[in-house]
Design an enzyme around this catalytic site. Sequence first.
Site, PDB file in Angstrom:
ATOM      1  N   ASP A 177      -0.485   4.171   1.110  1.00 23.96           N
ATOM      2  CA  ASP A 177      -1.392   5.097   1.806  1.00 23.96           C
ATOM      3  C   ASP A 177      -0.910   5.579   3.175  1.00 23.96           C
ATOM      4  O   ASP A 177      -1.608   6.367   3.823  1.00 23.96           O
ATOM      5  CB  ASP A 177      -2.789   4.467   1.932  1.00 23.96           C
ATOM      6  CG  ASP A 177      -2.787   3.142   2.702  1.00 23.96           C
ATOM      7  OD1 ASP A 177      -1.826   2.871   3.475  1.00 23.96           O
ATOM      8  OD2 ASP A 177      -3.744   2.368   2.530  1.00 23.96           O
TER       9      ASP A 177
ATOM     10  N   THR B 233      -4.490  -9.029   0.498  1.00 23.05           N
ATOM     11  CA  THR B 233      -3.911  -8.919  -0.852  1.00 23.05           C
ATOM     12  C   THR B 233      -4.391 -10.077  -1.713  1.00 23.05           C
ATOM     13  O   THR B 233      -4.524 -11.198  -1.220  1.00 23.05           O
ATOM     14  CB  THR B 233      -2.367  -8.862  -0.836  1.00 23.05           C
ATOM     15  OG1 THR B 233      -1.887  -8.784  -2.189  1.00 23.05           O
ATOM     16  CG2 THR B 233      -1.735 -10.053  -0.149  1.00 23.05           C
TER      17      THR B 233
ATOM     18  N   HIS C  92       5.820  -0.565  -2.736  1.00 26.28           N
ATOM     19  CA  HIS C  92       5.343   0.120  -3.944  1.00 26.28           C
ATOM     20  C   HIS C  92       5.342   1.646  -3.800  1.00 26.28           C
ATOM     21  O   HIS C  92       4.609   2.324  -4.509  1.00 26.28           O
ATOM     22  CB  HIS C  92       3.950  -0.394  -4.328  1.00 26.28           C
ATOM     23  CG  HIS C  92       3.944  -1.826  -4.778  1.00 26.28           C
ATOM     24  ND1 HIS C  92       2.798  -2.593  -4.866  1.00 26.28           N
ATOM     25  CD2 HIS C  92       4.969  -2.640  -5.173  1.00 26.28           C
ATOM     26  CE1 HIS C  92       3.117  -3.811  -5.291  1.00 26.28           C
ATOM     27  NE2 HIS C  92       4.424  -3.866  -5.474  1.00 26.28           N
TER      28      HIS C  92
ATOM     29  N   ASN D 151       0.829  -1.206   0.000  1.00 21.83           N
ATOM     30  CA  ASN D 151       0.000   0.000   0.000  1.00 21.83           C
ATOM     31  C   ASN D 151       0.861   1.252   0.000  1.00 21.83           C
ATOM     32  O   ASN D 151       1.964   1.277   0.545  1.00 21.83           O
ATOM     33  CB  ASN D 151      -0.938   0.010   1.212  1.00 21.83           C
ATOM     34  CG  ASN D 151      -1.863  -1.187   1.206  1.00 21.83           C
ATOM     35  OD1 ASN D 151      -2.021  -1.838   0.171  1.00 21.83           O
ATOM     36  ND2 ASN D 151      -2.463  -1.499   2.341  1.00 21.83           N
TER      37      ASN D 151
HETATM   38  C1  BJW Z   1     -10.037  -7.784   2.062  1.00 19.08           C
HETATM   39  C2  BJW Z   1     -10.928  -6.844   2.592  1.00 19.08           C
HETATM   40  C3  BJW Z   1     -11.023  -6.762   4.002  1.00 19.08           C
HETATM   41  C4  BJW Z   1     -10.973  -6.695   0.435  1.00 19.08           C
HETATM   42  N1  BJW Z   1     -10.291  -7.577   4.760  1.00 19.08           N
HETATM   43  N2  BJW Z   1      -9.317  -8.565   2.832  1.00 19.08           N
HETATM   44  C5  BJW Z   1       6.012 -12.974 -12.534  1.00 19.08           C
HETATM   45  C6  BJW Z   1       5.082 -13.493 -13.428  1.00 19.08           C
HETATM   46  C7  BJW Z   1       4.373 -12.656 -14.300  1.00 19.08           C
HETATM   47  C8  BJW Z   1       4.560 -11.278 -14.271  1.00 19.08           C
HETATM   48  C9  BJW Z   1       5.467 -10.779 -13.397  1.00 19.08           C
HETATM   49  C10 BJW Z   1       6.188 -11.617 -12.557  1.00 19.08           C
HETATM   50  N3  BJW Z   1       7.007 -10.844 -11.797  1.00 19.08           N
HETATM   51  C11 BJW Z   1       6.801  -9.558 -12.123  1.00 19.08           C
HETATM   52  C12 BJW Z   1       5.874  -9.475 -13.099  1.00 19.08           C
HETATM   53  C13 BJW Z   1       5.317  -8.237 -13.748  1.00 19.08           C
HETATM   54  C14 BJW Z   1       4.440  -7.439 -12.847  1.00 19.08           C
HETATM   55  C15 BJW Z   1       3.317  -8.317 -12.296  1.00 19.08           C
HETATM   56  O1  BJW Z   1       3.294  -8.737 -11.180  1.00 19.08           O
HETATM   57  N4  BJW Z   1       2.331  -8.616 -13.090  1.00 19.08           N
HETATM   58  C16 BJW Z   1       1.230  -9.459 -12.591  1.00 19.08           C
HETATM   59  C17 BJW Z   1      -0.072  -8.864 -13.000  1.00 19.08           C
HETATM   60  C18 BJW Z   1       1.466 -10.893 -12.927  1.00 19.08           C
HETATM   61  N5  BJW Z   1       5.210  -6.858 -11.747  1.00 19.08           N
HETATM   62  C19 BJW Z   1       5.926  -5.746 -11.887  1.00 19.08           C
HETATM   63  O2  BJW Z   1       5.994  -5.143 -12.958  1.00 19.08           O
HETATM   64  C20 BJW Z   1       6.674  -5.250 -10.664  1.00 19.08           C
HETATM   65  N6  BJW Z   1       8.025  -4.940 -10.974  1.00 19.08           N
HETATM   66  C21 BJW Z   1       8.933  -5.847 -11.325  1.00 19.08           C
HETATM   67  O3  BJW Z   1       8.653  -7.024 -11.418  1.00 19.08           O
HETATM   68  O4  BJW Z   1      10.201  -5.341 -11.515  1.00 19.08           O
HETATM   69  C22 BJW Z   1      11.216  -6.204 -12.034  1.00 19.08           C
HETATM   70  C23 BJW Z   1      11.406  -5.915 -13.503  1.00 19.08           C
HETATM   71  C24 BJW Z   1      11.413  -4.622 -13.937  1.00 19.08           C
HETATM   72  C25 BJW Z   1      11.606  -4.377 -15.288  1.00 19.08           C
HETATM   73  C26 BJW Z   1      11.744  -5.423 -16.180  1.00 19.08           C
HETATM   74  C27 BJW Z   1      11.713  -6.709 -15.709  1.00 19.08           C
HETATM   75  C28 BJW Z   1      11.539  -6.962 -14.340  1.00 19.08           C
HETATM   76  C29 BJW Z   1       6.064  -3.970 -10.140  1.00 19.08           C
HETATM   77  C30 BJW Z   1       4.676  -4.144  -9.667  1.00 19.08           C
HETATM   78  C31 BJW Z   1       4.115  -2.780  -9.213  1.00 19.08           C
HETATM   79  C32 BJW Z   1       2.654  -2.848  -8.838  1.00 19.08           C
HETATM   80  N7  BJW Z   1       2.139  -1.513  -8.734  1.00 19.08           N
HETATM   81  C33 BJW Z   1       0.780  -1.309  -8.275  1.00 19.08           C
HETATM   82  C34 BJW Z   1       0.428   0.205  -8.427  1.00 19.08           C
HETATM   83  C35 BJW Z   1       1.089   1.023  -7.328  1.00 19.08           C
HETATM   84  C36 BJW Z   1       0.753   2.480  -7.422  1.00 19.08           C
HETATM   85  C37 BJW Z   1      -0.720   2.766  -7.185  1.00 19.08           C
HETATM   86  O5  BJW Z   1      -1.304   2.420  -6.153  1.00 19.08           O
HETATM   87  O6  BJW Z   1      -1.309   3.389  -8.071  1.00 19.08           O
HETATM   88  O7  BJW Z   1       0.630  -1.710  -6.911  1.00 19.08           O
HETATM   89  S1  BJW Z   1      -0.370  -2.344  -9.115  1.00 19.08           S
HETATM   90  C38 BJW Z   1      -1.438  -2.589  -7.709  1.00 19.08           C
HETATM   91  O8  BJW Z   1      -1.454  -3.991  -7.368  1.00 19.08           O
HETATM   92  C39 BJW Z   1      -0.766  -1.867  -6.550  1.00 19.08           C
HETATM   93  C40 BJW Z   1      -0.945  -2.854  -5.427  1.00 19.08           C
HETATM   94  O9  BJW Z   1       0.008  -2.619  -4.420  1.00 19.08           O
HETATM   95  C41 BJW Z   1      -0.767  -4.165  -6.114  1.00 19.08           C
HETATM   96  C42 BJW Z   1      -1.341  -5.357  -5.356  1.00 19.08           C
HETATM   97  O10 BJW Z   1      -2.725  -5.265  -5.218  1.00 19.08           O
HETATM   98  P1  BJW Z   1      -3.413  -5.728  -3.848  1.00 19.08           P
HETATM   99  O11 BJW Z   1      -2.944  -4.874  -2.754  1.00 19.08           O
HETATM  100  O12 BJW Z   1      -3.248  -7.187  -3.689  1.00 19.08           O
HETATM  101  O13 BJW Z   1      -4.938  -5.335  -4.125  1.00 19.08           O
HETATM  102  P2  BJW Z   1      -6.106  -6.191  -4.807  1.00 19.08           P
HETATM  103  O14 BJW Z   1      -7.218  -5.246  -5.110  1.00 19.08           O
HETATM  104  O15 BJW Z   1      -5.598  -6.999  -5.908  1.00 19.08           O
HETATM  105  O16 BJW Z   1      -6.589  -7.182  -3.670  1.00 19.08           O
HETATM  106  C43 BJW Z   1      -7.291  -6.742  -2.521  1.00 19.08           C
HETATM  107  C44 BJW Z   1      -7.601  -7.953  -1.685  1.00 19.08           C
HETATM  108  O17 BJW Z   1      -8.173  -7.544  -0.454  1.00 19.08           O
HETATM  109  C45 BJW Z   1      -8.597  -8.905  -2.347  1.00 19.08           C
HETATM  110  O18 BJW Z   1      -8.061 -10.223  -2.279  1.00 19.08           O
HETATM  111  C46 BJW Z   1      -9.846  -8.784  -1.458  1.00 19.08           C
HETATM  112  O19 BJW Z   1     -10.566 -10.011  -1.360  1.00 19.08           O
HETATM  113  C47 BJW Z   1      -9.257  -8.391  -0.140  1.00 19.08           C
HETATM  114  N8  BJW Z   1     -10.130  -7.632   0.773  1.00 19.08           N
HETATM  115  N9  BJW Z   1     -11.577  -6.168   1.639  1.00 19.08           N
HETATM  116  C48 BJW Z   1      -9.490  -8.455   4.220  1.00 19.08           C
HETATM  117  N10 BJW Z   1     -11.936  -5.881   4.655  1.00 19.08           N
END
Ligand code: BJW
Length: 241
Positions: free
Chosen positions: A103, A186, A118, A101
């Site tokens: 935030d 997450t 992040h 997060n």
């Molecule tokens: C509750 C609830 C309650 C609701 N109680 N629970 C391996 C395989 C394939 C691809 C990749 C890989 N490794 C890397 C990649 C590429 C990519 C990636 O991961 N892609 C995927 C889609 C597969 N990753 C990257 O690009 C990362 N960098 C990287 O790998 O660098 C190395 C590199 C660089 C260059 C070339 C080569 C390699 C960077 C990732 C950056 C992510 N950025 C974001 C935006 C941040 C800025 C912003 O906020 O605007 O980060 S994306 C977004 O997703 C944000 C979040 O932090 C992140 C995770 O999301 P999160 O927090 O899990 O949220 P949700 O909505 O998904 O889930 C919420 C959950 O809460 C749900 O499960 C609900 O059920 C639950 N919930 N209420 C408890 N009350």
Amino acid sequence: MDFIVDVAELLKGADSVAVLTGAGISAESGVGTFRDASGIWNKLDPSKWATEEGFRSSPSMVWEWYQDRRKIIKDASPNKAHYSLVSLEKLGKKVTISTQNIDNLHQQAGSKNVLELHGNIFRNKCIECGKPYAKEIMNDELCKCEFCGGIIRPDVVWYGEQLPQDVWQMSEQAAIDSSIYLVIGTSGAVYPAAGLAILAKRAGSTVVIINTEPTELDDYADFVIREKAGIAMPEITARIR
Ligand code: BJW
Ligand code: ZN
């Protein structure tokens, strides 16, 4: 609630607790998640806009989106789940929180050891030279870097960008050293952050997932608590003291 008692017992005996948090831990503070039905990215496709290319192609639109989120986050307060992690620390445990997060709510609650994987939405930097932009930006207009004239962007980690190296290394070490690894709110869909839970599991930690929905990490968990973080976490910590 299933497993609350078991997890509380485990935590009682644990010295070193590492935590991975995501948007779900802030949901009860009124901050939107990314991939749920009510998620903020129903309006904007993250893989397109949370990228450097997305920002460069429509900087004003993406900047305004971040300004809107800043306003929401500024008005938000930590909830019981954030405070439960603080109380774990006060019970004498070493607690390391790796948060996806941006935030600031863990810090606002009073957690001491927060690793921001992040970035942070309240910081900005130049898209060209990377220098931090110290002034607080209140309006929706784009700002320019005072050193090189580059456009100012939020200091968050977009897709395709590296995570801060020191933060990443400390997070890996915390996962390896932990006896319990809590994964709270997450989806486990974004790497490398999600890989921390897998690393912890492989290093012998007990992995506990707290989430209202199934996640992509459930197969690695020893315990899955299907409940809101703001309900499950205080239930657990209340059983420890
Ligand atoms: C509750 C609830 C309650 C609701 N109680 N629970 C391996 C395989 C394939 C691809 C990749 C890989 N490794 C890397 C990649 C590429 C990519 C990636 O991961 N892609 C995927 C889609 C597969 N990753 C990257 O690009 C990362 N960098 C990287 O790998 O660098 C190395 C590199 C660089 C260059 C070339 C080569 C390699 C960077 C990732 C950056 C992510 N950025 C974001 C935006 C941040 C800025 C912003 O906020 O605007 O980060 S994306 C977004 O997703 C944000 C979040 O932090 C992140 C995770 O999301 P999160 O927090 O899990 O949220 P949700 O909505 O998904 O889930 C919420 C959950 O809460 C749900 O499960 C609900 O059920 C639950 N919930 N209420 C408890 N009350
Ligand atoms: Zn610059």
